[in-house]
Design a protein around this motif. Structure first.
Motif, mmCIF file in Angstrom:
data_model
loop_
_atom_site.group_PDB
_atom_site.id
_atom_site.type_symbol
_atom_site.label_atom_id
_atom_site.label_comp_id
_atom_site.label_asym_id
_atom_site.label_seq_id
_atom_site.Cartn_x
_atom_site.Cartn_y
_atom_site.Cartn_z
ATOM 1 N N GLU A 1 5.262 3.366 -3.855
ATOM 2 C CA GLU A 1 6.107 4.415 -4.415
ATOM 3 C C GLU A 1 7.372 4.647 -3.571
ATOM 4 O O GLU A 1 8.490 4.616 -4.079
ATOM 5 C CB GLU A 1 5.283 5.704 -4.481
ATOM 6 C CG GLU A 1 5.714 6.644 -5.572
ATOM 7 C CD GLU A 1 4.693 7.757 -5.765
ATOM 8 O OE1 GLU A 1 3.474 7.507 -5.581
ATOM 9 O OE2 GLU A 1 5.108 8.884 -6.073
ATOM 10 N N ARG A 2 7.163 4.849 -2.256
ATOM 11 C CA ARG A 2 8.320 5.135 -1.424
ATOM 12 C C ARG A 2 9.203 3.909 -1.252
ATOM 13 O O ARG A 2 10.418 4.006 -1.200
ATOM 14 C CB ARG A 2 7.882 5.649 -0.049
ATOM 15 C CG ARG A 2 9.016 6.297 0.694
ATOM 16 C CD ARG A 2 8.739 6.350 2.157
ATOM 17 N NE ARG A 2 8.675 5.027 2.728
ATOM 18 C CZ ARG A 2 7.882 4.710 3.731
ATOM 19 N NH1 ARG A 2 7.067 5.604 4.250
ATOM 20 N NH2 ARG A 2 7.883 3.482 4.219
ATOM 21 N N SER B 1 0.829 -1.203 0.000
ATOM 22 C CA SER B 1 0.000 0.000 0.000
ATOM 23 C C SER B 1 0.864 1.254 0.000
ATOM 24 O O SER B 1 0.370 2.363 0.133
ATOM 25 C CB SER B 1 -0.951 -0.015 1.201
ATOM 26 O OG SER B 1 -0.238 -0.235 2.382
ATOM 27 N N ASN B 2 2.139 1.069 -0.111
ATOM 28 C CA ASN B 2 3.077 2.169 0.012
ATOM 29 C C ASN B 2 4.197 2.010 -1.016
ATOM 30 O O ASN B 2 5.370 2.217 -0.731
ATOM 31 C CB ASN B 2 3.663 2.095 1.421
ATOM 32 C CG ASN B 2 4.100 3.435 1.912
ATOM 33 O OD1 ASN B 2 4.283 4.349 1.123
ATOM 34 N ND2 ASN B 2 4.278 3.539 3.209
ATOM 35 N N ARG C 1 -7.824 8.118 -2.844
ATOM 36 C CA ARG C 1 -6.795 7.818 -1.883
ATOM 37 C C ARG C 1 -7.014 8.551 -0.553
ATOM 38 O O ARG C 1 -6.554 8.109 0.498
ATOM 39 C CB ARG C 1 -5.455 8.241 -2.467
ATOM 40 C CG ARG C 1 -4.323 7.552 -1.774
ATOM 41 C CD ARG C 1 -3.064 7.708 -2.550
ATOM 42 N NE ARG C 1 -2.401 6.422 -2.626
ATOM 43 C CZ ARG C 1 -1.170 6.276 -3.074
ATOM 44 N NH1 ARG C 1 -0.505 7.295 -3.521
ATOM 45 N NH2 ARG C 1 -0.611 5.093 -3.104
ATOM 46 N N ARG D 1 -7.688 -1.278 0.881
ATOM 47 C CA ARG D 1 -7.653 0.160 0.648
ATOM 48 C C ARG D 1 -7.991 0.521 -0.793
ATOM 49 O O ARG D 1 -7.895 1.672 -1.200
ATOM 50 C CB ARG D 1 -6.260 0.700 0.960
ATOM 51 C CG ARG D 1 -5.939 0.713 2.407
ATOM 52 C CD ARG D 1 -4.773 1.644 2.598
ATOM 53 N NE ARG D 1 -4.250 1.592 3.950
ATOM 54 C CZ ARG D 1 -3.202 2.299 4.326
ATOM 55 N NH1 ARG D 1 -2.585 3.071 3.458
ATOM 56 N NH2 ARG D 1 -2.783 2.240 5.565
#
Lengths: 738, 78
Positions: free
Chosen positions: A94-95, A91-92, A277, A123
């Protein structure tokens, strides 16, 4: 196949959970050579392959700034694992991919475990893993570490990756014309000179050089100073150019491009959001209450107090069991062995020393279970968030609150688990300042001494004085932290760029493993260093023995008393029935007085006693006589010892710290004692050297005995200065003593 | 469109980062966490003592001290 596989990823990505899932109980914790970063390894067996999995510290990047990142990078470069499992929070994405790209730039085979797919789906995040895998040219396996889902597929992919013999080409991202050209220039020089024997990819050296990476720059300067000068020129030229044209600098441009590259990949329909989002997450809903301006701090106070209460209340039961086990051993040895040095050493040095230390074990287990729970749920990060402003004023960090509370911020804690709790701090300077000041808190072992002195001199204001002592401890700790941070541990505060992870329910397995690791490290310490110091302290309080003439002197007194007593009284005592007549009791107490006088003389004659007597000249300034000095020296073993040593020094025999009424009366009327002596002693006890178990822990946590020694010397000096000030000013103002 | 300092942004306000002016370790840490030009951030709230600030970006929550937020410029609507 036997191979080493590294497990890497961002903090909070589920790395530890996956590691536990992969290795189960077959893991062990050590340290990377010379530093305090933990090195966890474990074995994973699959289809006849034996994989040694090394859990690298959780990092967001692979720069050379934080210790964790340097460790992770050096491991990858020096140990050359066959593959890296890069765990990513789905769910994260990109980073998390920011780190992935850096592994790929380093030319290490990467297999991505796309974790927490269930959360991402909930989500509304859809990830086209096949497409992502195609674009990045690395295997990507969806997993749910909590349940173990995807584990088999993941490890199959890892085995396949590790078996490949062909070298993986390192990823080449374009960082814009200017930077690319500079990288190529350095790259070809490195290749032409055959620098580092290909241990580092040549392009990576170029990239890191331009990123102003201290580690790589130093490496080049050491190995090839001439080339390094050339590289410096290239880097300088580039910096000036970028400064002039973009008003920026190469490092920033490189980071921007790296994120730009990720954004461009993800834009190729790899991630689709089923709903907006900004949608309300459960975590946000909780945070709205938990970190709100008024209710937030109240909840925090309740949680911290609750943790504290549960830890100390519930660990009391197993602590009691351990105490009775060691008490039983004590009695057993006492009955079996003949009186003498060996017995004294085994009882006072080994059993009481190690017993006292192992007595902390249940406390540490409970405390770490609680802290792991708060940490793994994500609440601890909120505590740091809420308190950071306050603690920063003193050069500390929001996360410093836990070690302070546990050490006795609420009177009655213990500095040993407190110091260990400082591990949750990621900022090295703030962490060290916390380690060094947490022992000022009023731990459970200081309380009996305070209770004794308060009962003797402040009986009418007992609770007020006890509260004031807590205030003094906090004020002192914060001010000293401020002082340390502007002197010995000077430096800018570490940036507080901290993630607030989503709230999660921790797994019991994870909590238990974590708790056990900490406890085991502590026990191992107790078995070695602490046993040694404990015997040393025993020796200091025993040797040298009283000279024969002195012993004879006490013997003569005994014989005289026995001779004067009636025959029946002597017979009663020898029969040792416990049923004594009036005469028998008188005789016994008379003999007891001699024993106590002899114990006092023996203590005064010992090394510790001589130190105490020798210090009297100086300690007078703070109002301490030789008896207090010995007790305080003994307090270095454990603060509980202060009360019992005072008892011996005042010829009152062994004193149970919990029942010190008689000693308290004695002190109240003893010559040389007045109200200011008591205040001075309490101030001294708050601030002086931590007990040796704490010193051992500080040294361990700070990574050097230097800091353990510092805490002993600095704290004692500070405590003495304060005690002298209090005593001198106090006695002068009120015209007492002095 | 208006460019403001991240520190001045209000709760629930959203904007796109235009510049990160921090250098050295701080600059590196900020960038490593994804605070680079082009990233969209929303202010989630501030700690009870008004510092640090919590932001939402790329699907996670990050906290920064006000002094650190100072270095970041954000383009916001209105």
């Amino acid at each position: 196949m036997r191979a080493t596989i590294a497990l890497a990823g961002n903090p909070n990505s589920g790395k530890t959970t996956l590691f536990n899932e992969l290795t189960g109980a077959r893991q062990h914790v050590g340290n990377y050579p010379g530093i305090t970063v933990e090195k966890k390894q474990g074995v994973h067996l699959t289809n006849g392959h034996k994989l040694n999995i090394v859990d690298l510290p959780g990092t967001y990047s692979l720069t050379a700034y934080s210790l964790e990142e340097v460790v992770a990078r050096q491991f990858l470069i020096n140990e050359k694992p066959r593959a890296v499992i890069n765990i990513i929070d789905a769910s994260n994405l990109e980073r998390n991919l920011y780190l992935t790209l850096q592994f790929m730039e380093l030319g290490i085979p990467v297999c991505v475990a796309l974790n927490m797919m269930d959360v991402a789906t909930k989500r509304g995040i859809r990830i086209d893993t096949e497409k992502l895998s195609d674009v990045l040219q690395i295997p990507i396996i969806p997993t749910i570490a909590r349940t173990g889902e995807g584990k088999t597929l993941l490890m199959d992919a890892v085995v396949e990756l590790a078996s490949e013999t062909a070298k993986v080409p390192s990823l080449e991202i374009s960082y814009g014309e200017d930077i690319d050209r500079a990288i190529t220039e350095i790259e070809s020089e490195v290749k032409a000179a055959g620098l580092f024997d290909g241990q580092y990819p040549a392009r990576w050296i170029g990239l890191k050089y331009l990123e102003n990476d201290d580690h790589v720059r130093d490496l080049c300067r050491e190995t090839a100073p001439d080339l390094a000068r050339k590289f410096d020129m290239i880097a300088d030229r580039l910096s000036k150019h970028i400064e002039a044209t973009f008003n920026s600098y190469p490092e920033a441009v490189i980071a921007d491009h790296r994120y730009g590259y990720i954004k461009s990949i993800l834009k190729q329909n790899i991630v689709t959001l089923e709903f907006d989002r900004t949608r309300f997450h459960v975590s946000d809903a909780i945070d709205r209450v938990v970190t709100s301006r008024f209710i937030g701090p109240l909840i925090m106070a309740a949680v911290i107090y609750g943790l504290y209460h549960v830890t100390f209340a519930y660990s009391e039961i197993p602590v009691g069991w351990l105490e009775s086990v060691f008490g039983g051993l004590h009695t057993l040895v006492n009955n079996i062995l003949p009186d003498g040095l060996l017995k004294s050493m085994i009882i006072s040095g080994v059993i009481d020393g190690v017993g006292g230390v192992l007595g902390f074990v249940p406390l540490i287990m409970f405390m770490f279970f609680g802290i792991s729970f708060l940490e793994d749920t994500g609440y601890l990060a909120r505590v740091a968030f809420m308190l950071d402003r306050l603690f920063r004023a003193f050069g500390l960090h929001g996360s410093s609150v836990m070690p302070f509370i546990v050490s006795g911020g609420i009177a009655g804690g213990c500095a040993v688990p407190g110091v260990m709790a400082a591990r949750t701090l990621r900022s090295p300077k703030e962490r060290l300042a916390t380690l060094l000041t947490a022992p000022f808190m009023n731990c459970g072992a200081k309380l009996p001494v305070f209770a004794l002195l308060v009962a003797a001199f402040f009986a009418d204001y007992a609770s007020t004085v006890m509260f004031l002592l807590t205030v003094v401890a906090w004020t002192g700790a914060l001010l000293v932290a401020r002082l340390l941070r502007s002197s010995v541990i000077k430096g800018e505060s570490t940036p507080f760029v901290m993630e607030l992870p989503p709230y999660r329910l921790p797994t019991l397995k994870g909590l238990l493993i974590h708790t056990w690791e900490r406890t085991w490290q502590y026990i191992r310490k107790a078995g070695t260093v602490i046993l040694g110091i404990s015997i040393l302290l025993w020796a200091a309080m025993t040797f040298p023995n009283l000279p024969a003439s002195k012993i004879l002197f006490f013997e003569k007194q005994r014989s005289a008393i026995l001779a004067a007593a009636t025959t029946s009284a002597r017979a009663e005592l020898e029969a040792n029935t416990g049923n004594l007549s009036g005469d028998g009791r008188t005789l016994k107490s008379k003999l007891g007085l001699i024993d106590e006088a002899q114990a006092e003389a023996a203590l005064r004659n010992s090394v510790a006693g001589r130190i105490g007597t020798g210090l009297e000249g100086i300690s007078r300034w703070a109002g301490f006589d030789w008896r207090t000095n010995i007790a305080l020296v003994g307090g270095f073993a454990a603060k509980e010892v202060i009360v019992s040593t005072l008892g011996t020094a005042y010829s009152m025999g062994d004193i149970d710290p919990e029942k010190s009424g008689a000693l308290s009366e004695r002190l109240g009327s003893a010559p040389g004692w007045n109200l200011w002596t008591a205040v001075s002693m309490m101030v001294f006890i708050i601030f002086y050297a931590p007990c040796f178990v704490t010193v051992v822990c500080i040294s361990r946590e700070a990574g050097s005995w230097k800091w353990g020694a510092f805490s002993m010397i600095f704290n004692s000096t500070l405590a003495f200065t304060l005690a002298v000030a209090v005593y001198q000013i106090g006695t002068r103002l009120t015209g007492t003593g002095g | 469109m208006l460019t403001v300092n991240l520190r001045r942004m209000k709760k629930n306000q959203t904007g796109t980062i235009t510049a990160v002016n921090a250098r050295g370790e701080l600059g590196r840490r900020i960038r490593d966490m994804g605070l680079v030009p082009g990233t969209q951030v929303t202010i989630k709230g501030r700690a009870p003592l008004y510092d640090p600030v919590a932001l939402r970006l790329m699907g996670f929550t990050l906290t920064l001290r006000n002094d650190e937020a100072n270095y970041i410029d954000v383009e916001v609507k209105e």
